[in-house]
Design a protein around this motif. Structure first.
Motif, PDB file in Angstrom:
ATOM      1  N   UNK A 135       0.874  -1.296   0.131  1.00 14.86           N
ATOM      2  CA  UNK A 135       0.036  -0.071   0.181  1.00 14.86           C
ATOM      3  C   UNK A 135       0.854   1.233  -0.006  1.00 14.86           C
ATOM      4  N   UNK A 136       1.946   1.207   0.706  1.00 14.47           N
ATOM      5  CA  UNK A 136       2.751   2.290   0.851  1.00 14.47           C
ATOM      6  C   UNK A 136       3.430   2.571  -0.694  1.00 14.47           C
ATOM      7  N   UNK A 137       3.940   1.783  -1.314  1.00 18.03           N
ATOM      8  CA  UNK A 137       4.624   2.159  -2.617  1.00 18.03           C
ATOM      9  C   UNK A 137       3.625   2.405  -3.571  1.00 18.03           C
ATOM     10  N   UNK A 138       2.519   2.013  -3.559  1.00 16.96           N
ATOM     11  CA  UNK A 138       1.698   2.183  -4.717  1.00 16.96           C
ATOM     12  C   UNK A 138       1.052   3.579  -4.394  1.00 16.96           C
ATOM     13  N   UNK A 139       1.006   3.957  -3.282  1.00 18.08           N
ATOM     14  CA  UNK A 139       0.527   5.499  -3.052  1.00 18.08           C
ATOM     15  C   UNK A 139       1.745   6.507  -3.120  1.00 18.08           C
ATOM     16  N   UNK A 140       2.885   6.337  -2.927  1.00 18.52           N
ATOM     17  CA  UNK A 140       3.904   7.362  -2.930  1.00 18.52           C
ATOM     18  C   UNK A 140       4.007   8.297  -4.053  1.00 18.52           C
ATOM     19  N   UNK A 141       3.575   8.174  -5.382  1.00 18.30           N
ATOM     20  CA  UNK A 141       3.602   9.065  -6.300  1.00 18.30           C
ATOM     21  C   UNK A 141       2.601  10.512  -6.128  1.00 18.30           C
ATOM     22  N   UNK A 142       1.616  10.218  -5.431  1.00 17.57           N
ATOM     23  CA  UNK A 142       0.823  11.394  -5.036  1.00 17.57           C
ATOM     24  C   UNK A 142       1.704  12.315  -4.068  1.00 17.57           C
ATOM     25  N   UNK A 143       2.318  11.932  -3.435  1.00 20.39           N
ATOM     26  CA  UNK A 143       3.277  13.025  -2.544  1.00 20.39           C
ATOM     27  C   UNK A 143       4.496  13.410  -3.341  1.00 20.39           C
ATOM     28  N   UNK A 144       5.126  12.497  -4.086  1.00 19.60           N
ATOM     29  CA  UNK A 144       6.577  13.089  -4.807  1.00 19.60           C
ATOM     30  C   UNK A 144       6.186  13.325  -6.066  1.00 19.60           C
ATOM     31  N   UNK A 145       5.078  13.460  -6.656  1.00 19.13           N
ATOM     32  CA  UNK A 145       4.833  13.748  -8.093  1.00 19.13           C
ATOM     33  C   UNK A 145       5.691  15.459  -8.486  1.00 19.13           C
ATOM     34  N   UNK A 146       5.382  16.172  -7.572  1.00 19.42           N
ATOM     35  CA  UNK A 146       6.032  17.598  -7.760  1.00 19.42           C
ATOM     36  C   UNK A 146       7.606  17.485  -7.944  1.00 19.42           C
ATOM     37  N   UNK A 147       8.115  16.634  -7.187  1.00 14.45           N
ATOM     38  CA  UNK A 147       9.809  16.145  -7.216  1.00 14.45           C
ATOM     39  C   UNK A 147       9.848  15.501  -8.730  1.00 14.45           C
ATOM     40  N   UNK A 148       9.109  14.615  -9.100  1.00 15.13           N
ATOM     41  CA  UNK A 148       9.323  13.985 -10.182  1.00 15.13           C
ATOM     42  C   UNK A 148       9.222  14.941 -11.473  1.00 15.13           C
ATOM     43  N   UNK A 149       8.406  15.660 -11.361  1.00 16.88           N
ATOM     44  CA  UNK A 149       8.070  16.820 -12.417  1.00 16.88           C
ATOM     45  C   UNK A 149       9.197  17.547 -12.581  1.00 16.88           C
ATOM     46  N   UNK A 150       9.872  17.984 -11.401  1.00 13.31           N
ATOM     47  CA  UNK A 150      10.798  19.097 -11.328  1.00 13.31           C
ATOM     48  C   UNK A 150      12.320  18.397 -11.848  1.00 13.31           C
ATOM     49  N   UNK A 151      12.455  17.222 -11.175  1.00 11.38           N
ATOM     50  CA  UNK A 151      13.823  16.703 -11.441  1.00 11.38           C
ATOM     51  C   UNK A 151      13.892  15.810 -12.615  1.00 11.38           C
ATOM     52  N   UNK A 152      12.901  15.284 -13.349  1.00 18.47           N
ATOM     53  CA  UNK A 152      12.952  14.691 -14.294  1.00 18.47           C
ATOM     54  C   UNK A 152      12.125  15.441 -15.744  1.00 18.47           C
TER      55      UNK A 152
END
Length: 393
Positions: free
Chosen positions: A19-36
């Motif tokens: 459950x933790x890993x399936x939900x992580x992108x909701x929190x780190x999406x701004x970082x993924x947009x910025x870094x990649x």
């Protein structure tokens, strides 16, 4: 502590991580947009790959669990997930990120199914629905860990380090599962099917399709709404801010946890098919009301999201019903086939609603979804007439 309780707790650790890993992108999406430099389409596709590979992995997984049991099948897949977490942590482009996310989906494909196979042997049949719903409710707290706690942690060590350390945790829990979980209690032999065509017995059964399509629309729709469209609706159709959206989605998740906890005892007391049918009918009111009255008062909006969260959680009963419909030696294949239908529902309903929204309004999309759920409920009606017993296929 009894051996059955120990098995429950150890497997719960793995489900928490799922459950933790399936939900992580909701929190780190701004970082993924910025870094990649990811756009919305890339972010959505990459995130959904967890569900796609998770669903596809269910097809061979059932036979593996029936043949070898969860003790080694489950942790072996978790090691694949650990590799995915490491790849995700070091990704410098969209492709690497996508492959890492896809491997995470494969890695946790047995987190629920392996447990349900084990519970079918470690716990009596009359407690199966209650044990399964308790397991899902407690494991779903992994999504809570992937909200505010994850947001704090990534600010301290960075999102890449979160996944690097996460890979190590996955490996450690996999080892605990392999060492601490037996496939069956002492003196009990893992049942083996004598059927010539295992898959054909399940996929050709009309009752399977009645359960499967309901899980596709109810279970798949529940997760599709919780993880994407439920928030998007509030942003776009209601013009709400982030704090308001977060508050309503938090209420939805709490209601879902309560639903997971109560659906098993209610099914044991009132009859599983009847309870699942009632939950499906109540859930359908949610998208229907949102479609017909999108600007309803905020208090009623909360009530609708609470209703959808609570009743949507009852989709887990489809897995318990599959376990009770098919003989023990086919439990793994049966529950993974139902789970496949549910997760394909997440993938296709998220995608399909996006297509409809690109051409029309939320009201249209929600009316289409309501009609599809109603058709699935109509097909399921014959199963609600009497309690299900394991078939002698």
């Amino acid at each position: 502590m009894s051996a059955a309780v120990r098995v429950f707790i150890i497997l719960l650790l793995a489900y928490f991580l799922s459950y933790f890993f399936r939900a992580t992108n909701a929190v780190i999406s701004p970082d993924l947009r910025r870094d990649l430099g990811l756009g919305s389409a890339e972010l959505g596709l990459m995130t959904s790959l967890f569900y796609l590979t998770f669903a596809v992995a269910q097809l061979p997984l059932g036979a593996l669990l029936d043949r070898f049991g969860p003790r080694f099948v489950h942790p072996a897949l978790m090691l694949v997930g650990a590799g995915g977490a490491l790849l995700f942590a070091g990704a410098q482009d969209f492709l690497s990120l996508s492959v890492g996310r896809a491997l995470l989906g494969i890695g946790f494909a047995a987190a629920l199914m392996g447990a349900l196979k084990a519970f079918s042997l470690w716990f009596p049949a009359h407690r199966y629905a209650s044990i399964s719903s308790l397991y899902v409710a407690l494991g779903a707290s992994g999504a809570i860990a992937a909200s505010s706690p994850l947001a704090w942690l990534k600010e301290q060590i960075g999102w890449r380090s979160v996944f690097e350390w996460g890979a190590l945790v996955i490996v450690l829990v996999a080892l605990v599962v392999a060492v601490g979980v037996r496939n069956a209690p002492g003196g009990v032999v893992l049942p083996q099917s004598t059927q010539v065509s295992h898959a054909g017995v399940i996929w050709s059964n009309p009752d399977f399709w009645r359960m499967g399509w309901l899980n596709f629309m109810l279970g798949g729709g529940f997760l599709a709404w919780q993880t994407l469209w439920g928030g998007d609706f509030l942003f776009k159709a209601r013009g709400m801010g982030s704090l308001e959206v977060g508050s309503i989605l938090f209420a939805f998740s709490l209601a879902a946890l309560l639903g997971f906890l109560l659906c098993g005892p209610l099914a044991d007391r009132l009859g599983l098919p009847r309870v699942l049918l009632s939950a499906g009918l109540a859930f359908t009111l949610g998208p229907l009301l949102l479609a017909l009255w999108p600007q309803m008062p905020v208090a009623l909006l909360y009530a609708v999201y609470l209703l959808m969260g609570f009743t949507g959680a009852f989709n887990i009963l489809s897995l318990a019903q599959a376990r009770l419909t098919f003989p023990t030696e086919l439990t793994g294949r049966a529950v993974t086939a139902i789970n496949f239908m549910g997760f394909m529902g997440v993938f296709l309903l998220q995608w399909g609603m996006g297509i409809v929204l690109g051409q029309s309004s939320y009201s249209t999309a929600l009316l289409v979804w309501s009609a599809l759920i109603a058709l699935a409920i109509l097909a399921y009606l014959p199963l609600a007439k009497a309690p299900h017993r394991a078939s002698s296929l």
